[in-house]
Design a protein around this motif. Structure first.
Motif, mmCIF file in Angstrom:
data_model
loop_
_atom_site.group_PDB
_atom_site.id
_atom_site.type_symbol
_atom_site.label_atom_id
_atom_site.label_comp_id
_atom_site.label_asym_id
_atom_site.label_seq_id
_atom_site.Cartn_x
_atom_site.Cartn_y
_atom_site.Cartn_z
ATOM 1 N N SER A 175 0.842 -1.189 0.000
ATOM 2 C CA SER A 175 0.000 0.000 0.000
ATOM 3 C C SER A 175 0.881 1.244 0.000
ATOM 4 C CB SER A 175 -0.902 0.017 1.241
ATOM 5 O OG SER A 175 -1.760 -1.099 1.249
ATOM 6 N N LEU A 176 0.601 2.150 -0.923
ATOM 7 C CA LEU A 176 1.289 3.435 -1.010
ATOM 8 C C LEU A 176 0.322 4.505 -0.531
ATOM 9 C CD1 LEU A 176 3.486 5.430 -2.034
ATOM 10 C CD2 LEU A 176 2.432 5.225 -4.298
ATOM 11 N N TYR A 177 0.646 5.162 0.581
ATOM 12 C CA TYR A 177 -0.202 6.215 1.124
ATOM 13 C C TYR A 177 0.337 7.566 0.654
ATOM 14 C CZ TYR A 177 -1.981 2.560 4.223
ATOM 15 O OH TYR A 177 -2.537 1.401 4.722
ATOM 16 N N LEU A 178 -0.415 8.213 -0.208
ATOM 17 C CA LEU A 178 -0.008 9.524 -0.720
ATOM 18 C C LEU A 178 -0.447 10.630 0.226
ATOM 19 C CD1 LEU A 178 -1.083 9.011 -4.433
ATOM 20 C CD2 LEU A 178 1.257 9.019 -3.561
ATOM 21 N N LYS A 179 0.272 11.720 0.224
ATOM 22 C CA LYS A 179 -0.174 12.897 0.955
ATOM 23 C C LYS A 179 -1.320 13.526 0.162
ATOM 24 C CE LYS A 179 4.177 13.848 3.315
ATOM 25 N NZ LYS A 179 5.337 14.757 3.485
ATOM 26 N N GLY A 180 -2.498 13.590 0.798
ATOM 27 C CA GLY A 180 -3.665 14.102 0.102
ATOM 28 C C GLY A 180 -4.811 13.129 0.201
ATOM 29 N N GLY A 181 -5.646 13.077 -0.818
ATOM 30 C CA GLY A 181 -6.823 12.228 -0.823
ATOM 31 C C GLY A 181 -7.082 11.656 -2.194
ATOM 32 N N GLU A 182 -8.368 11.493 -2.530
ATOM 33 C CA GLU A 182 -8.725 10.859 -3.786
ATOM 34 C C GLU A 182 -8.217 11.642 -4.998
ATOM 35 O OE1 GLU A 182 -12.829 10.678 -5.859
ATOM 36 O OE2 GLU A 182 -12.716 8.830 -4.660
ATOM 37 N N ALA A 183 -8.292 12.954 -4.952
ATOM 38 C CA ALA A 183 -7.865 13.762 -6.098
ATOM 39 C C ALA A 183 -6.382 13.551 -6.398
ATOM 40 C CB ALA A 183 -8.150 15.240 -5.849
ATOM 41 N N GLU A 184 -5.566 13.547 -5.344
ATOM 42 C CA GLU A 184 -4.126 13.329 -5.536
ATOM 43 C C GLU A 184 -3.857 11.903 -6.018
ATOM 44 O OE1 GLU A 184 -4.690 16.878 -3.202
ATOM 45 O OE2 GLU A 184 -5.512 14.850 -2.962
ATOM 46 N N ALA A 185 -4.602 10.944 -5.476
ATOM 47 C CA ALA A 185 -4.419 9.557 -5.901
ATOM 48 C C ALA A 185 -4.801 9.377 -7.368
ATOM 49 C CB ALA A 185 -5.255 8.633 -5.018
ATOM 50 N N PHE A 186 -5.889 10.016 -7.782
ATOM 51 C CA PHE A 186 -6.293 9.930 -9.190
ATOM 52 C C PHE A 186 -5.233 10.537 -10.111
ATOM 53 C CE2 PHE A 186 -11.228 9.527 -9.006
ATOM 54 C CZ PHE A 186 -11.091 8.281 -8.409
ATOM 55 N N ARG A 187 -4.664 11.665 -9.706
ATOM 56 C CA ARG A 187 -3.625 12.291 -10.547
ATOM 57 C C ARG A 187 -2.410 11.382 -10.676
ATOM 58 N NH1 ARG A 187 -5.218 17.240 -8.060
ATOM 59 N NH2 ARG A 187 -3.457 17.239 -6.619
ATOM 60 N N PHE A 188 -2.044 10.753 -9.576
ATOM 61 C CA PHE A 188 -0.918 9.818 -9.607
ATOM 62 C C PHE A 188 -1.221 8.652 -10.548
ATOM 63 C CE2 PHE A 188 0.854 5.821 -7.891
ATOM 64 C CZ PHE A 188 2.203 6.090 -8.028
ATOM 65 N N LEU A 189 -2.380 8.041 -10.376
ATOM 66 C CA LEU A 189 -2.727 6.874 -11.185
ATOM 67 C C LEU A 189 -2.839 7.228 -12.660
ATOM 68 C CD1 LEU A 189 -5.389 5.280 -8.807
ATOM 69 C CD2 LEU A 189 -3.147 4.321 -9.357
ATOM 70 N N ASP A 190 -3.421 8.371 -12.964
ATOM 71 C CA ASP A 190 -3.612 8.767 -14.360
ATOM 72 C C ASP A 190 -2.309 9.163 -15.038
ATOM 73 O OD1 ASP A 190 -6.314 8.280 -14.201
ATOM 74 O OD2 ASP A 190 -6.865 10.361 -13.806
ATOM 75 N N SER A 191 -1.258 9.391 -14.255
ATOM 76 C CA SER A 191 0.030 9.819 -14.819
ATOM 77 C C SER A 191 1.004 8.659 -15.052
ATOM 78 C CB SER A 191 0.689 10.853 -13.891
ATOM 79 O OG SER A 191 -0.126 12.000 -13.743
ATOM 80 N N LEU A 192 0.673 7.481 -14.591
ATOM 81 C CA LEU A 192 1.579 6.342 -14.753
ATOM 82 C C LEU A 192 1.743 5.977 -16.225
ATOM 83 C CD1 LEU A 192 0.278 4.141 -11.800
ATOM 84 C CD2 LEU A 192 2.505 5.292 -11.911
ATOM 85 N N LYS A 193 2.952 5.619 -16.607
ATOM 86 C CA LYS A 193 3.245 5.272 -17.998
ATOM 87 C C LYS A 193 3.618 3.799 -18.181
ATOM 88 C CE LYS A 193 4.836 9.966 -19.076
ATOM 89 N NZ LYS A 193 3.597 10.291 -19.834
ATOM 90 N N ILE A 194 4.305 3.217 -17.211
ATOM 91 C CA ILE A 194 4.655 1.802 -17.288
ATOM 92 C C ILE A 194 3.653 0.971 -16.495
ATOM 93 C CG2 ILE A 194 6.378 0.054 -16.688
ATOM 94 C CD1 ILE A 194 8.541 2.182 -17.095
ATOM 95 N N ALA A 195 3.447 1.341 -15.260
ATOM 96 C CA ALA A 195 2.468 0.634 -14.432
ATOM 97 C C ALA A 195 1.074 0.810 -15.029
ATOM 98 C CB ALA A 195 2.503 1.170 -13.007
ATOM 99 N N LYS A 196 0.295 -0.272 -15.012
ATOM 100 C CA LYS A 196 -1.043 -0.250 -15.580
ATOM 101 C C LYS A 196 -2.070 0.061 -14.488
ATOM 102 C CE LYS A 196 0.541 -1.784 -19.580
ATOM 103 N NZ LYS A 196 1.947 -1.994 -19.232
ATOM 104 N N LEU A 197 -3.056 0.870 -14.840
ATOM 105 C CA LEU A 197 -4.147 1.187 -13.927
ATOM 106 C C LEU A 197 -5.180 0.073 -14.044
ATOM 107 C CD1 LEU A 197 -5.791 2.908 -12.001
ATOM 108 C CD2 LEU A 197 -6.388 4.413 -13.911
ATOM 109 N N ALA A 198 -5.112 -0.887 -13.151
ATOM 110 C CA ALA A 198 -5.999 -2.052 -13.211
ATOM 111 C C ALA A 198 -6.038 -2.721 -11.846
ATOM 112 C CB ALA A 198 -5.507 -3.050 -14.265
ATOM 113 N N VAL A 199 -7.165 -3.399 -11.565
ATOM 114 C CA VAL A 199 -7.245 -4.187 -10.342
ATOM 115 C C VAL A 199 -6.532 -5.516 -10.578
ATOM 116 C CG1 VAL A 199 -9.373 -3.079 -9.611
ATOM 117 C CG2 VAL A 199 -9.494 -5.150 -10.995
#
Length: 430
Positions: free
Chosen positions: A348-372
């Motif tokens: 688990s990676l706990y980011l400073k912030g909340g859902e908005a910051e987590a979404f920005r992080f996930l949407d910016s990934l280039k190698i790692a895939k956004l998937a369950v």
């Protein structure tokens, strides 16, 4: 034409002299005799719905075993809802990894879990479980089994022996008031998605003191198994897997399994025979392939995770890590030292912030895939609170620590420095 060989395969070699062969070695041929398949080095995929009996007497004998009229199970192939060559070879190899007498494979992890619960729980019974569980597991207990008069008592993953004693006493009283029994203790360790560990040895000791050995302890070992944890060695009776994850390992199949002593597996097998849910032969064949490399894949992913987490832990936009290689709680560290042989590659990676910051992080990934999902060759990232655990009530999520800033990462077998570069640029967007 040569005579058809006897159907019984040659006994698998498990020792050379006094040396017990490792699971990694046994995965290359355990349970398969090439001479029964025209000498094919690898087992064929047996795409058939039914099997021809050598004689009518054999057919009767096989069905006596399948139906339980004669104890001990069947020693022949009958019908593909019950058994098949690919499934039986796979089950033998899964049992090797867990140190179990038997294993059973299912069409998904949740099929395995649901059949397991339905096997041992009856109206009026109580299931005791750790928390958090995978959302579908917890939902099946809380919402589906409740329709049939089965209730539950839960406890936090890190519960102490004293806390476990109190929980089991509560469960005993609850079962008595309902006219039932405590049917099962069900654990998930490490827990999804927090990585919280359960003290399986303490659970076993509390169970023995409260009920004796006839109340089974089952554990979902998906996050660390089969390489980094063997729960049967520490007191669990039944081990559960989503084989979709590390065992399958390529994000190209869905499957599940349970393993344990024959006395636990026989009733599960009987219900599977009735309900269906056995794994199909092609997927069983794919899992046999995957088991040949599971140690290599998990080892590489674990090494990558250690390197990535060492970089992430000091990043200014990271609030914390739920990684088993960096445990801060002394009790959790003690459990890890006794139960685990590796930290795994899901954290688990706990980011400073909340859902908005987590979404920005996930949407910016280039190698790692956004998937369950997790445990594949590729790195995956998701936000459990908004995805896999969305159905969990907000109050329950808060209680379990499933927060809006918790990003679940499953590290794959890519180059670790490339992954670090990807996380660095994605964190820059937060």
């Amino acid at each position: 034409m040569a005579d058809t060989p006897a159907r019984k395969p040659k006994a698998s070699i498990t020792h050379i002299g006094n040396r017990e062969l490792s699971p990694a070695t046994l995965m290359m041929g355990h349970g398969y005799d090439p001479m029964l398949s025209e000498g094919s080095l690898k087992a064929p995929v047996f795409l058939t719905s039914t099997f021809a009996f050598p004689s009518a007497a054999d057919g009767k004998r096989f069905f006596e075993g399948i139906t339980g009229k004669v104890p001990g199970g069947t020693d022949g192939l009958v019908y593909s809802r019950f058994n098949g060559p690919n499934q039986q070879i796979l089950e033998g190899r899964l049992a090797v990894w867990d140190g179990a007498e038997e294993a059973l494979c299912f069409s998904s992890g949740m099929t395995a879990i649901c059949v397991l619960f339905l096997t041992f729980a009856s109206a009026g019974d109580v299931i005791v479980h750790s928390g958090p569980l995978y959302a579908a597991s917890e939902g099946f207990v809380a919402r589906t089994l409740s329709r049939f008069g089965i209730t539950y008592v839960d406890f936090p993953a890190g519960a102490t022996r004293a806390e476990l004693d109190a929980v089991l006493e509560k469960a005993r009283a609850q079962a008595a008031s309902q006219g039932g029994k405590v049917a099962m203790i069900y654990l998930e360790s490490p827990a999804n998605p927090t990585n919280a560990l359960v003290d399986v040895e303490a659970v076993r000791d509390a169970r023995d003191a409260a009920f004796g050995p006839d109340c089974p302890i089952a554990i979902d070992n998906t996050f660390l198994g089969p390489l980094w944890q063997r729960p049967i060695d520490h007191g669990a009776d039944i081990v559960v897997y989503s084989l979709t994850k590390y065992v399958g390992g390529h994000s190209d199949l869905v499957a599940g399994s349970v393993s344990g002593a024959k006395k636990w597996m026989t009733p599960v097998r009987m219900l599977r025979n009735t309900m269906g849910g056995i794994l199909d032969p092609n997927t069983a064949w794919m899992l046999m392939r995957s088991l040949e490399t599971v140690e290599l894949r998990m080892s590489r992913a674990g090494e990558n995770a250690a390197k990535v987490c060492a970089w992430l832990k000091d990043h200014p936009k990271v609030e914390g890590l739920g990684y088993l290689g960096m445990i801060s709680d002394p009790r959790q560290q003690d459990i890890y030292d006794r139960h685990c042989t590796g930290a795994g590659s899901t954290f688990s990676l706990y980011l400073k912030g909340g859902e908005a910051e987590a979404f920005r992080f996930l949407d910016s990934l280039k190698i790692a895939k956004l998937a369950v999902s997790l445990g594949g060759t590729e790195t995956l990232a998701s936000l459990p609170a908004a995805m896999t655990h969305l159905s969990v009530p907000d109050e329950r999520k808060a209680q379990l620590g499933i927060t809006d800033n918790l990003v679940r990462i499953s590290i794959g077998i890519e180059d670790a420095d490339d992954l670090i570069a990807d996380f660095e640029q994605a964190l820059g967007a937060v």
